[in-house]
Design an enzyme around this catalytic site. Structure first.
Site, PDB file in Angstrom:
ATOM      1  CG  HIS A  15      43.836  43.899  20.325  1.00 35.95           C
ATOM      2  ND1 HIS A  15      42.830  43.416  19.533  1.00 35.95           N
ATOM      3  CD2 HIS A  15      43.386  43.825  21.609  1.00 35.95           C
ATOM      4  CE1 HIS A  15      41.804  43.054  20.294  1.00 35.95           C
ATOM      5  NE2 HIS A  15      42.104  43.291  21.560  1.00 35.95           N
ATOM      6  CE  LYS A  66      44.723  39.909  20.756  1.00 34.45           C
ATOM      7  NZ  LYS A  66      44.845  39.154  22.017  1.00 34.45           N
TER       8      LYS A  66
HETATM    9  P1  NAD Z   1      51.732  40.072  28.677  1.00 31.86           P
HETATM   10  O1  NAD Z   1      52.703  39.477  27.706  1.00 31.86           O
HETATM   11  O2  NAD Z   1      51.926  41.493  29.120  1.00 31.86           O
HETATM   12  O3  NAD Z   1      51.680  39.174  30.001  1.00 31.86           O
HETATM   13  C1  NAD Z   1      51.687  37.777  30.009  1.00 31.86           C
HETATM   14  C2  NAD Z   1      52.407  37.348  31.268  1.00 31.86           C
HETATM   15  O4  NAD Z   1      52.285  35.936  31.411  1.00 31.86           O
HETATM   16  C3  NAD Z   1      53.917  37.676  31.240  1.00 31.86           C
HETATM   17  O5  NAD Z   1      54.299  38.258  32.465  1.00 31.86           O
HETATM   18  C4  NAD Z   1      54.544  36.300  31.021  1.00 31.86           C
HETATM   19  O6  NAD Z   1      55.845  36.215  31.557  1.00 31.86           O
HETATM   20  C5  NAD Z   1      53.539  35.441  31.782  1.00 31.86           C
HETATM   21  N1  NAD Z   1      53.683  34.018  31.480  1.00 31.86           N
HETATM   22  C6  NAD Z   1      53.850  33.414  30.280  1.00 31.86           C
HETATM   23  N2  NAD Z   1      54.023  32.093  30.436  1.00 31.86           N
HETATM   24  C7  NAD Z   1      53.954  31.849  31.765  1.00 31.86           C
HETATM   25  C8  NAD Z   1      54.074  30.678  32.566  1.00 31.86           C
HETATM   26  N3  NAD Z   1      54.319  29.499  31.997  1.00 31.86           N
HETATM   27  N4  NAD Z   1      53.943  30.791  33.909  1.00 31.86           N
HETATM   28  C9  NAD Z   1      53.706  31.984  34.497  1.00 31.86           C
HETATM   29  N5  NAD Z   1      53.599  33.151  33.788  1.00 31.86           N
HETATM   30  C10 NAD Z   1      53.725  33.063  32.439  1.00 31.86           C
HETATM   31  O7  NAD Z   1      50.301  39.881  27.997  1.00 31.86           O
HETATM   32  P2  NAD Z   1      48.920  40.597  28.403  1.00 31.86           P
HETATM   33  O8  NAD Z   1      48.676  41.755  27.500  1.00 31.86           O
HETATM   34  O9  NAD Z   1      48.859  40.781  29.876  1.00 31.86           O
HETATM   35  O10 NAD Z   1      47.891  39.478  27.928  1.00 31.86           O
HETATM   36  C11 NAD Z   1      47.929  38.177  28.494  1.00 31.86           C
HETATM   37  C12 NAD Z   1      46.800  37.352  27.891  1.00 31.86           C
HETATM   38  O11 NAD Z   1      45.537  37.906  28.293  1.00 31.86           O
HETATM   39  C13 NAD Z   1      46.783  37.323  26.361  1.00 31.86           C
HETATM   40  O12 NAD Z   1      46.364  36.039  25.938  1.00 31.86           O
HETATM   41  C14 NAD Z   1      45.728  38.375  26.023  1.00 31.86           C
HETATM   42  O13 NAD Z   1      45.136  38.184  24.755  1.00 31.86           O
HETATM   43  C15 NAD Z   1      44.753  38.122  27.136  1.00 31.86           C
HETATM   44  N6  NAD Z   1      43.800  39.212  27.432  1.00 31.86           N
HETATM   45  C16 NAD Z   1      42.542  38.824  27.732  1.00 31.86           C
HETATM   46  C17 NAD Z   1      41.595  39.756  28.097  1.00 31.86           C
HETATM   47  C18 NAD Z   1      40.219  39.281  28.489  1.00 31.86           C
HETATM   48  O14 NAD Z   1      39.372  40.104  28.889  1.00 31.86           O
HETATM   49  N7  NAD Z   1      39.976  37.964  28.418  1.00 31.86           N
HETATM   50  C19 NAD Z   1      41.930  41.108  28.150  1.00 31.86           C
HETATM   51  C20 NAD Z   1      43.240  41.485  27.848  1.00 31.86           C
HETATM   52  C21 NAD Z   1      44.178  40.514  27.494  1.00 31.86           C
END
Ligand code: NAD
Length: 266
Positions: A154, A158
């Site tokens: 990744h 991450k």
């Molecule tokens: P990112 O860091 O770009 O985004 C996360 C967002 O969540 C940020 O804007 C952050 O400010 C916000 N956040 C954190 N704490 C918060 C809170 N208490 N209240 C509101 N917002 C809050 O990360 P990303 O790449 O978008 O990934 C996010 C998550 O999704 C990770 O856990 C990643 O592993 C997961 N993910 C899952 C899949 C899937 O298919 N399940 C796919 C991609 C990513």
């Protein structure tokens, strides 16, 4: 039927942005509100970024959850647990893509689902990956003597490892072998580790650049090797799966569901 009104959690994040674009492009579902953590750069700005949608990102969670039907949540474990409790209290659909949850987090989310939330939780929302889970389970069952190793790569931002998807692949392999992953996983080898534990499921994580998500399940026998690969080219596929899950959950009773349920693979 009226449009499904969703709140986008983590609206300023990579997946938050992808979710906003996917909802906006899909008939029958609309972005009603968008929120992020206090102090996040997105607060006070239009959730659509360079393509405005007329929804301003707030840090007021209560306001963001008022009057909506569903939450699309790809954020952080503690936040997803708190939102699951809110979803139970308010009878909402909660789509959880957040990875890195502990067993205690997962138990709290399951309890919220038992208390009135309609939750679809998946470490990966893509169609292809969910299909691969079935193939891995089948291969693990058919090749009992083969060593199973799961390799993932990744992007360099991450924060959790192994990825949620790698763990799902590990669970599928363990299910094929009728063992529990918890008692048979080998995570990260370093130094004089000794020989590989027979029957274990190994994990290795690579981080670098902008890689969206690549997974390889290797089944290694004495004189042959099978490799099952999945490569995500674009975050949109996860967001499209999350939107599909939200629309599907509309017709379900409260409970905890997987993407396999949404896709009819169970
Ligand atoms: P990112 O860091 O770009 O985004 C996360 C967002 O969540 C940020 O804007 C952050 O400010 C916000 N956040 C954190 N704490 C918060 C809170 N208490 N209240 C509101 N917002 C809050 O990360 P990303 O790449 O978008 O990934 C996010 C998550 O999704 C990770 O856990 C990643 O592993 C997961 N993910 C899952 C899949 C899937 O298919 N399940 C796919 C991609 C990513």
């Amino acid at each position: 039927m009226s449009d499904l009104k969703v709140a986008i959690a983590g609206a300023g994040g990579r997946m938050g942005g992808a979710n906003i674009r996917a909802v906006t492009a899909t008939p029958g579902i609309v972005v009603a509100t968008a929120f992020d953590r206090a102090g996040a750069p997105a607060i006070g700005k239009d959730a659509g970024g360079t393509e405005p949608i007329g929804v301003i990102v707030t840090d007021d969670v209560n306001a963001a959850l008022t009057g909506v039907d569903a939450i699309l949540d790809f954020t952080a474990p503690a936040n997803s647990v708190a939102l699951a409790n809110e979803a139970a209290r308010r009878g909402l659909i909660h789509i959880i893509g957040t990875t890195g949850c502990t067993e205690a987090d997962e138990a709290a989310i399951a309890a919220a689902a038992a208390n009135g939330a309609r939750i679809v939780m998946a470490g990966n929302f893509s169609l292809g990956l969910n299909l691969l889970l079935g193939l891995v389970k089948q291969a693990a069952a058919a090749l009992p003597g083969f060593d199973i190793e799961i390799l993932e790569m990744h992007h360099n931002k991450k924060v959790d490892a192994p990825s949620g998807t790698a763990l799902m692949l590990g669970e599928a392999a363990a299910a094929g072998r009728n063992i529990t992953l918890k008692d048979h996983s080998e995570r990260g080898r370093d130094g004089h580790t000794g020989a590989r534990q027979p029957g274990s499921i190994g994990f290795a994580s690579l981080r670098g650049g902008s890689v969206i998500g690549e997974h390889k399940v290797i089944l290694a026998g004495a004189s042959e090797r099978i490799e099952l690969n999945h490569i995500a080219d674009n975050r949109a596929l996860f967001a499209e799966g999350a939107v599909r899950a939200a629309l599907w959950a509309r017709d379900q009773r409260p409970g905890l569901y997987s993407m396999a349920d949404v896709l009819g693979f169970n």
